[in-house]
Design an enzyme around this catalytic site. Structure first.
Site, PDB file in Angstrom:
ATOM      1  N   ASP A 155      -9.875  -5.678  -3.384  1.00 51.99           N
ATOM      2  CA  ASP A 155      -9.295  -4.665  -2.507  1.00 51.99           C
ATOM      3  C   ASP A 155     -10.315  -3.540  -2.308  1.00 51.99           C
ATOM      4  OD1 ASP A 155      -7.709  -2.358  -1.645  1.00 51.99           O
ATOM      5  OD2 ASP A 155      -5.963  -3.563  -2.187  1.00 51.99           O
ATOM      6  N   SER A 212       0.833  -1.193   0.000  1.00 53.30           N
ATOM      7  CA  SER A 212       0.000   0.000   0.000  1.00 53.30           C
ATOM      8  C   SER A 212       0.877   1.257   0.000  1.00 53.30           C
ATOM      9  CB  SER A 212      -0.959  -0.050   1.185  1.00 53.30           C
ATOM     10  OG  SER A 212      -1.992   0.900   1.028  1.00 53.30           O
ATOM     11  N   HIS A 234      -7.414  -5.921   0.790  1.00 48.19           N
ATOM     12  CA  HIS A 234      -6.224  -5.098   1.056  1.00 48.19           C
ATOM     13  C   HIS A 234      -5.481  -5.568   2.321  1.00 48.19           C
ATOM     14  CE1 HIS A 234      -3.986  -1.493  -0.019  1.00 48.19           C
ATOM     15  NE2 HIS A 234      -3.993  -1.081   1.235  1.00 48.19           N
TER      16      HIS A 234
END
EC number: 3.1.2.12
Lengths: 277, 277
Positions: B224, B148, B256
């Site tokens: 996600d 991320s 995610h």
């Protein structure tokens, strides 16, 4: 439909055959190759369709893709069709990328191509029925792949008929033909000037509009001589924008040749096997 | 520089340690974690940097990414830094995505962040020197990955310093922050209104402008929750338009979370090991 055996040859545990038949779709004799793995001696096996690229016939991938070893190991049949109708009385063009050897996996609607250039129907309907009737293959477990123009065919066919093709991959596909000189010229000739009729034959547009219910595997060589014509970036963008399950791999050093295809053939065969077997 | 050992724990064949030091880059105490594989008992080993995402510190990936088993097997050290300076006197914001826990791997040039938020220098210069001085790691064989915001950091750092980082990958990276609410807000705060100063910290722009000399691996979950903020399609397009060696994988069903990261950690560790060992 009757089938003429041109050759059958032992290969790994199975048999590589070459056959000819009179095609209703194309109105010509068509030649194709089938590899049956050893497992087919004991029952019907899943089948992988391999669509070849410009200038190829049934023979190129059969002899140069080295798929037989992996298909035998995975228990998959693999079929290598021709890329167009051929012979006297079939329209042709002096260019390598139009006419015979360059069918682009569409049904032509324009003269002089219309009478014979019906590769979409041939690949998606007539030939599957023929091979299911004549070989120990399971027509309910079909996957499809291909190289270059054949990668274009595999992707467009699979996205149009996901019910029939349970797995799909492509090597160096012509990924966005409506925006490429490998596409606009041929679609104009085969389908006419109306660009709306082209949309059903552009993998990037189909990916954007409908995608594919399974995972999609694309392999591309970074040193491919034809990258500007293939437009992999358009398809990669469409895949990821859609969140299409799958992977897009750019392999350094590989070009557009069968050396590239052969280098990653095992990956593709086992990819399909995982979804079909 | 002195180093305080907060804990050392046997893990697989090696040791998971957590350490604290006074950072010159951030002007604060910083905590980080190092896993040394068994191989490090016999000499210096290559090292993989793992940069974490928003809200994380050194601990999240250390406890939830399950990287130790694969790093021990591959003979790689793995380092988990914190994601920002912390503590009293360090600026912060009520939002989870700005300030402490959200350093975005930049050197802030704007108040109130400027005094401490120098994560770029900390990650790329100070901490590598510190760990090379204190652990059996080979600073000439470093790779970098992250999740991320950390994937953003890994990609931007590797493309800026390919001489130092010999391999790079990312899980669900913030791929195009100059066009995302995960990016514009933070870059405005840390770097100011001048968007030119943001360009060095956008993986898509860096990919378009310079790319990376080795192969790049990106993994993304198709389910996600933050796909609209991550913008994977921008990076995929930039990669394939550049013919960047590597692969972009979109994995169906994964979100995610660290369950996604853990599911593909082995692939990343061995990917780096292949290039570093």
């Amino acid at each position: 439909m009757s089938l003429e055996t041109l050759s059958e040859t032992r290969s790994f545990g199975g048999t590589q055959g070459v056959y000819r038949h009179a095609s209703q779709a194309t109105g010509t004799d068509m030649t194709f190759a089938v590899y049956l793995p050893e497992l087919a001696l004991h029952g019907r096996v899943p089948v992988l369709w391999y669509l070849s690229g410009l200038t190829c016939n049934h023979e190129n991938a059969m002899t140069k893709a080295a798929a037989q070893q992996w298909c035998d190991e995975a228990g998959l049949a693999i079929i290598f069709p021709d890329t167009s109708p051929r012979g006297e009385g079939v329209a042709n063009d002096e260019a390598y990328d139009l006419g015979q050897g360059a069918g682009f996996y569409v049904n032509a609607t324009q003269d002089p191509w219309k009478p014979h250039f019906r590769m979409w129907d041939y690949i998606t309907a007539e030939l599957p029925e023929l091979v299911a009737d004549n070989f120990a293959i399971d027509a309910d477990a079909m996957g499809i792949t291909g190289h270059s123009m054949g990668g274009h065919g595999a992707l467009t066919i699979a996205m149009t008929h996901p019910d029939r093709y349970k797995s799909v991959s492509a090597f160096s596909p012509i990924a966005n033909p409506t925006e490429s000189d490998w596409g606009r010229k041929q679609f104009t000739a085969y389908l006419g000037e109306d660009r709306d009729s082209w949309r059903a034959h552009d993998a990037t547009l189909l990916m954007t509009e409908r995608g594919y219910p399974g995972e999609v595997l694309i392999d591309q060589g970074a040193n491919d001589q034809f990258l500007d014509l293939l437009r992999p970036e358009s398809l990669a963008h469409a895949m990821m924008a859609r969140r299409q399950p799958g992977q897009f791999r750019m392999h350094p050093g590989y070009d557009h040749s069968y050396f590239f295809v052969q280098s990653f053939m095992a990956d593709h065969v086992f990819w399909h096997a995982e979804q079909l077997v």
